[in-house]
Scaffold this active site. Structure first.
Site, PDB file in Angstrom:
ATOM      1  N   ASP A 448       0.818  -1.212   0.000  1.00 26.14           N
ATOM      2  CA  ASP A 448       0.000   0.000   0.000  1.00 26.14           C
ATOM      3  C   ASP A 448       0.849   1.258   0.000  1.00 26.14           C
ATOM      4  O   ASP A 448       0.404   2.317  -0.425  1.00 26.14           O
ATOM      5  CB  ASP A 448      -0.946   0.005   1.204  1.00 26.14           C
ATOM      6  CG  ASP A 448      -0.190   0.019   2.526  1.00 26.14           C
ATOM      7  OD1 ASP A 448       0.918  -0.530   2.580  1.00 26.14           O
ATOM      8  OD2 ASP A 448      -0.716   0.573   3.505  1.00 26.14           O
ATOM      9  N   ARG A 452       6.856   4.226   4.824  1.00 29.10           N
ATOM     10  CA  ARG A 452       6.699   4.295   6.272  1.00 29.10           C
ATOM     11  C   ARG A 452       6.685   2.882   6.872  1.00 29.10           C
ATOM     12  O   ARG A 452       6.974   1.894   6.211  1.00 29.10           O
ATOM     13  CB  ARG A 452       5.434   5.069   6.626  1.00 29.10           C
ATOM     14  CG  ARG A 452       4.137   4.395   6.256  1.00 29.10           C
ATOM     15  CD  ARG A 452       2.956   5.316   6.481  1.00 29.10           C
ATOM     16  NE  ARG A 452       1.684   4.674   6.185  1.00 29.10           N
ATOM     17  CZ  ARG A 452       0.618   5.333   5.767  1.00 29.10           C
ATOM     18  NH1 ARG A 452       0.667   6.644   5.584  1.00 29.10           N
ATOM     19  NH2 ARG A 452      -0.519   4.690   5.527  1.00 29.10           N
ATOM     20  N   ASP A 453       6.339   2.776   8.159  1.00 26.66           N
ATOM     21  CA  ASP A 453       6.344   1.480   8.847  1.00 26.66           C
ATOM     22  C   ASP A 453       5.081   0.697   8.502  1.00 26.66           C
ATOM     23  O   ASP A 453       4.301   0.329   9.366  1.00 26.66           O
ATOM     24  CB  ASP A 453       6.474   1.684  10.364  1.00 26.66           C
ATOM     25  CG  ASP A 453       5.344   2.526  10.946  1.00 26.66           C
ATOM     26  OD1 ASP A 453       4.603   3.151  10.163  1.00 26.66           O
ATOM     27  OD2 ASP A 453       5.212   2.554  12.181  1.00 26.66           O
ATOM     28  N   GLU A 454       4.905   0.418   7.246  1.00 20.63           N
ATOM     29  CA  GLU A 454       3.725  -0.307   6.769  1.00 20.63           C
ATOM     30  C   GLU A 454       4.166  -1.235   5.661  1.00 20.63           C
ATOM     31  O   GLU A 454       4.502  -2.384   5.908  1.00 20.63           O
ATOM     32  CB  GLU A 454       2.659   0.689   6.291  1.00 20.63           C
ATOM     33  CG  GLU A 454       1.289   0.087   6.134  1.00 20.63           C
ATOM     34  CD  GLU A 454       0.203   1.153   6.131  1.00 20.63           C
ATOM     35  OE1 GLU A 454      -0.918   0.819   5.737  1.00 20.63           O
ATOM     36  OE2 GLU A 454       0.472   2.312   6.520  1.00 20.63           O
ATOM     37  N   ASP A 461      -6.444  -2.121  -1.520  1.00 19.15           N
ATOM     38  CA  ASP A 461      -5.731  -1.268  -2.461  1.00 19.15           C
ATOM     39  C   ASP A 461      -5.549  -1.976  -3.798  1.00 19.15           C
ATOM     40  O   ASP A 461      -5.771  -1.403  -4.873  1.00 19.15           O
ATOM     41  CB  ASP A 461      -4.366  -0.874  -1.893  1.00 19.15           C
ATOM     42  CG  ASP A 461      -4.475  -0.139  -0.560  1.00 19.15           C
ATOM     43  OD1 ASP A 461      -5.055  -0.710   0.375  1.00 19.15           O
ATOM     44  OD2 ASP A 461      -3.981   0.991  -0.456  1.00 19.15           O
ATOM     45  N   TRP A 522     -12.015  -5.219   0.877  1.00 24.08           N
ATOM     46  CA  TRP A 522     -10.704  -5.816   1.140  1.00 24.08           C
ATOM     47  C   TRP A 522     -10.796  -7.331   0.938  1.00 24.08           C
ATOM     48  O   TRP A 522     -10.082  -7.886   0.106  1.00 24.08           O
ATOM     49  CB  TRP A 522     -10.247  -5.446   2.550  1.00 24.08           C
ATOM     50  CG  TRP A 522      -9.585  -4.090   2.609  1.00 24.08           C
ATOM     51  CD1 TRP A 522      -8.255  -3.834   2.769  1.00 24.08           C
ATOM     52  CD2 TRP A 522     -10.211  -2.803   2.498  1.00 24.08           C
ATOM     53  NE1 TRP A 522      -8.015  -2.479   2.750  1.00 24.08           N
ATOM     54  CE2 TRP A 522      -9.194  -1.821   2.590  1.00 24.08           C
ATOM     55  CE3 TRP A 522     -11.529  -2.376   2.317  1.00 24.08           C
ATOM     56  CZ2 TRP A 522      -9.454  -0.453   2.520  1.00 24.08           C
ATOM     57  CZ3 TRP A 522     -11.792  -1.005   2.248  1.00 24.08           C
ATOM     58  CH2 TRP A 522     -10.768  -0.069   2.338  1.00 24.08           C
ATOM     59  N   GLU A 735      -1.629   9.522  -0.813  1.00 27.99           N
ATOM     60  CA  GLU A 735      -2.666   8.863  -0.012  1.00 27.99           C
ATOM     61  C   GLU A 735      -3.830   9.808   0.250  1.00 27.99           C
ATOM     62  O   GLU A 735      -4.992   9.401   0.203  1.00 27.99           O
ATOM     63  CB  GLU A 735      -2.060   8.391   1.307  1.00 27.99           C
ATOM     64  CG  GLU A 735      -3.026   7.640   2.204  1.00 27.99           C
ATOM     65  CD  GLU A 735      -2.354   7.130   3.452  1.00 27.99           C
ATOM     66  OE1 GLU A 735      -2.854   6.164   4.052  1.00 27.99           O
ATOM     67  OE2 GLU A 735      -1.309   7.702   3.850  1.00 27.99           O
ATOM     68  N   HIS A 756       0.941   6.178  -2.745  1.00 28.69           N
ATOM     69  CA  HIS A 756      -0.162   5.315  -2.336  1.00 28.69           C
ATOM     70  C   HIS A 756      -1.057   5.135  -3.560  1.00 28.69           C
ATOM     71  O   HIS A 756      -1.854   6.001  -3.876  1.00 28.69           O
ATOM     72  CB  HIS A 756      -0.947   6.005  -1.213  1.00 28.69           C
ATOM     73  CG  HIS A 756      -1.257   5.126  -0.053  1.00 28.69           C
ATOM     74  ND1 HIS A 756      -0.379   4.917   0.985  1.00 28.69           N
ATOM     75  CD2 HIS A 756      -2.354   4.393   0.262  1.00 28.69           C
ATOM     76  CE1 HIS A 756      -0.925   4.121   1.888  1.00 28.69           C
ATOM     77  NE2 HIS A 756      -2.133   3.782   1.460  1.00 28.69           N
TER      78      HIS A 756
END
Length: 855
Positions: A448, A452-454, A461, A522, A735, A756
């Protein structure tokens, strides 16, 4: 008729493949007519030839393998020749194409999985990478071929005689490690010689053991010990063979990579590149039944970018601007003293002239290099990557030149298949932003966001972006592998619910975050993504392999919803990031979650019914067709007031009802389309939808006769709109529409990513409607040429490498005349629908049509 290319399954490089009977696809370079027959010749290593003989068919995509099944290590060369309509003799044989099987049986593996004794699983993050090595002696004689098969629990890079093996990056990638571990096959013939050879490896945590997720994340998700598995097979010209493997004779030592993590970055001390404190290795329990050849290409270095500027920040830091938000890492060339430390920090944007790093949350994204001293040193991290446009460099002792630092762009090595361009430069930049966003997020799995911490494979998505992605790049192998992992993790769930992210890992999202529960949009990826792949690639096997997963999802929702068929209970993301939602409450959409969820329930049930029909399951087809009808009726009863008015008077409500065919009466559809157009006009032609509504807007307007409104929406430049970020200098999809405010300040909110891809799904409409190129039958066997000029545009063009060859549409308006140029590849037909003319069909070749312009 000449063969331009021949492909085996989805492999551009059919080397070490796992399919025993790979299907064949070919394209034609030139022809005097359509194909009416083919012949395939297969030659094995001893010269034995097998042929299909003449097969009378026009099929050229995913043609069945005509020979005996491949066994492990088998090498075959394949040629194809074709018969053309009107010709008695076949065309020339194609060039020979080689295909080689990998290790197909667990018994083929004699290697042991080794783990370095120097490793300390309790070490603080980011943990170091280990070095492993051994020496092998090769007998005198001419080496005919050498194959190195390797994988890891963790991430590895191999060397033979101090030369890196292969060009793969972040290998073996991210998978559901306990269930399926891909291995890689390398041709190392040219790296070996008679006598002693050194064989070594760097081994790091990677996705297997490294830190993943929010709020500090979790580590050791798949295990506490990294491991390397490698098998080198050498064949001599005189028939001798030798096999060398990882085993107890290997040694390990702390290496120069003193810390590395996908989120944290990498630290390298070049003074430690030749350790002397070698210790042993341990043998890990490992079942080779989990090993599998990769479905598709690995991550590779795709291109490099040099900085467009070097500046000094207000605090005196050296900043590099690469002019493009990208995903990858830096490569530096530096000369300095031993012990000198270079620090590289990364960010997508600047704030007050400095790196803006707070959106990264707990992803450090810092790389460091300590020089060994002496000559010029070149370094690039091995086991990490970052999302960035800007880099801050400290510790550089001499003046920094643009050529000293290069950005290396990384992503899965997908073949580009789609192009778009038009007369509006802003739309062209938007399209490039979509493409760069896809590239940066298709790193092993479709993530996604990459910075960052993802960096997780969120299903929602990908579900909305799949049509766009499959046009731009051949991502069939990547998404097929991703779906395989999704189905594997889904099957472990007690209720057969697909995970929100795939591969499924605990993401440490904090208290109150949903567990694995049915979430509309999702979970529907389990149905919608396989359907999109079937539409775009024409491969019924994708639906066949995913059918149990598709059905399990719809059945799970049916049990959750109950007999009234309205899905209005339980947690939902809803129309995530609706612009009207409070900045720190992205799920507070203006469209009720029940409306969104019920619409998606109907969509998946309908697609499942179609899938059951295609696969020859008549009972299932009847069951799910009936279920889809019941859901549609329930949706209308609960959320449609009559005369096309929705109970929720929002853009998303109308877009879902129209896009998912939940309004079957034409008068009702027309009224709903009119109301949608009114809402958009009343709102100033800005976007009022979130993740799930946005991709459907332009189609809903176009299909109900509001093309002008769709163009006004597409070309609006005030936030929230697709072009607002472009006017603010965006080079990827944001995003949030207003990630940077009109005054140039960064929007401080709960989550902020400048890469994003989800809302870039509008590019699919740009391809199909603005330019006018779309599939009219699965796999583009029939192509729809349907340009709809508007928005003041004077020209547009699109091209797509279909499974049959390149299709193109190029239109322009000049002196009140619309000219449309079309290229239709061999093996296909096209349905042409040009404004002002009745639709008609055409065959392969280049065609030009002119009609009075209606714009």
């Amino acid at each position: 008729m000449h063969i331009a290319s021949l492909r085996f399954e989805r492999h551009r490089r059919p080397f070490g493949i796992g399919e025993r009977e790979p299907r064949l696809t070919w394209t034609v370079a030139d022809s005097t007519g359509p194909q009416i027959a083919y012949e395939i010749e297969i030659r094995d290593e001893d010269g034995t030839v097998t042929t299909s003989r003449r097969v009378a068919t026009a099929d050229s995509v995913l043609v069945p393998w005509p020979g005996g099944p491949l066994a492990s290590r088998d090498l075959r060369t394949v040629r194809v020749r074709l018969w053309t309509e009107g010709e008695d003799d076949p065309g020339p044989w194609s060039d020979p194409y080689a295909v080689e099987a990998g290790l197909l049986e667990p018994a083929d593996w004699t290697a042991a999985m080794i783990s370095p004794d120097c490793d300390d699983p309790a070490a603080a993050d980011p943990r170091p990478a280990a070095l492993l090595r051994t020496a092998i002696n090769l007998a005198p004689g001419e080496i005919e071929s050498a194959r190195l098969y390797a994988t890891a629990r963790g991430m590895y890079e191999l060397e033979l005689n101090n030369k890196t093996v292969g060009d793969h990056v972040l290998t073996p990638g991210w998978t559901s490690y306990h269930d399926r571990l891909p291995y890689q096959t390398y041709d190392v013939t040219d790296l070996l010689h008679a006598g002693e050879n050194t064989w070594s490896a760097h081994l790091a945590d990677g996705w297997f053991r490294g830190r993943l997720g929010f709020n500090g994340g979790n580590r050791d998700i798949y295990g506490e010990r990294t491991g390397l598995l490698a098998q080198l097979e050498v064949r001599y010209t005189d028939g001798r063979t030798a096999v060398h493997t990882t085993g107890p004779d290997w040694r390990s030592a702390p290496g120069p990579v003193t810390g590395t993590g996908l989120l944290d970055g990498e630290a390298h001390d070049a003074r430690r590149e030749h350790p002397t404190n070698w210790t042993g290795v341990s043998i890990l329990d490992f079942d080779p039944a989990a090993l599998a050849a990769p479905d598709g290409p690995p991550v590779r270095r795709i291109e490099t970018l040099t900085p467009v500027s070097v500046t000094t920040s207000p605090s005196g830091k050296t900043l590099l601007d690469f002019g493009q938000n990208l995903v990858g890492r830096l490569r530096i060339r530096v000369n300095g003293d031993a012990g000198q430390k270079i620090t590289l920090r990364h960010a997508e944007v600047l704030e007050d002239g400095e790196l803006c790093v707070w959106p990264l949350r707990e992803a450090g994204s810092v790389d460091t290099y300590i020089l060994r001293g002496g000559d010029v040193e070149e370094w690039e991290p091995r086991f990490t990557y970052h999302g960035f446009r800007y880099a801050e460099i400290t510790g550089w002792a001499e003046p920094l030149e643009l050529a000293d630092v290069t950005a290396v762009v990384l992503h899965t090595d997908m073949e580009r298949t789609g192009w778009f361009e038009c007369s509006d430069p802003l739309l062209n930049r938007l399209h490039e932003n979509v493409r760069w966003g896809m590239r940066g997020n298709f790193v092993e799995v479709p993530t996604d966001c990459p910075q960052r911490d993802e960096r997780l494979g969120f299903t929602g998505d990908l579900q909305v972006f799949a049509p766009t992605g499959t046009f731009l790049y051949d991502c069939s192998a990547l998404l097929t592998s991703w779906l395989r992992n999704l189905a594997t993790d889904q099957a472990k769930d007690p209720l057969n619910i697909p995970p929100l992210i795939s591969p499924d890992v605990p993401i440490n999202a904090g208290s109150g975050a949903p567990g694995n529960m049915p979430v509309a949009g999702w979970g529907d990826a389990a149905v919608i993504v396989p359907w999109v792949l079937y539409e775009r690639y024409g491969d019924l096997d994708i639906l066949r392999r995913q059918y149990d997963s598709m059905r399990a999802w719809v059945d799970a929702v049916e049990k959750t919803v109950g007999p009234d068929r309205v899905w209005a209970t339980g947690f939902q993301f809803g129309d995530w990031l609706d612009p009207s939602a409070p900045p720190n409450q992205p799920g507070q959409s203006s469209t009720p979650n029940g409306l969104v969820a019920t619409a998606y329930f109907a969509r998946s049930a309908q697609l499942l019914a179609r899938t059951a029909h295609l696969l020859g399951h008549p009972d299932d087809h009847a069951q799910y067709e009936n279920l889809a009808g019941e859901i549609r009726d329930a949706f209308r009863k609960m959320y449609v007031q009559g005369l096309g008015r929705m109970t929720a008077d929002t853009q998303t409500a109308y877009a879902l009802a129209l896009g998912f065919d939940l309004l079957t009466d034409e008068e009702e559809r027309s009224a709903a389309g009119q109301r949608l157009a009114e809402l958009i006009s009343e709102g100033g032609h800005v976007i009022g939808t979130g993740f799930l509504g946005t991709p459907l807007l332009c189609d809903a307007l176009t299909d109900t006769g509001h093309l002008d409104t769709a163009y006004r929406l597409l070309t609006e430049r005030t936030a929230p709109s697709w072009l607002y970020p472009v006017t603010m200098g965006a080079t990827t999809i944001w995003e949030r529409w207003d990630a940077i405010r009109p005054d140039g300040t960064v929007n401080h909110c709960d989550m902020l990513s400048f890469n994003h891809y989800a809302t870039g799904a509008v590019a699919d409409w740009m391809h199909r409607t603005l330019a006018g190129l779309a599939p009219a039958a699965p796999g583009y066997r029939e192509i729809l040429i349907r340009p709809r000029p508007g928005g003041g545009l004077t020209w547009a063009r699109a091209a797509h490498h279909t499974p049959y060859g390149k299709a193109e549409v190029d239109w322009h308006i000049d002196n009140s005349e619309l000219t449309v140029n079309v290229a239709v590849p061999q093996g296909t037909t096209a349905r042409v629908d040009i404004p002002g003319r009745d639709p008609f069909k055409i065959g392969p070749g280049r065609h030009t049509y002119r009609v009075p312009s209606q714009n």
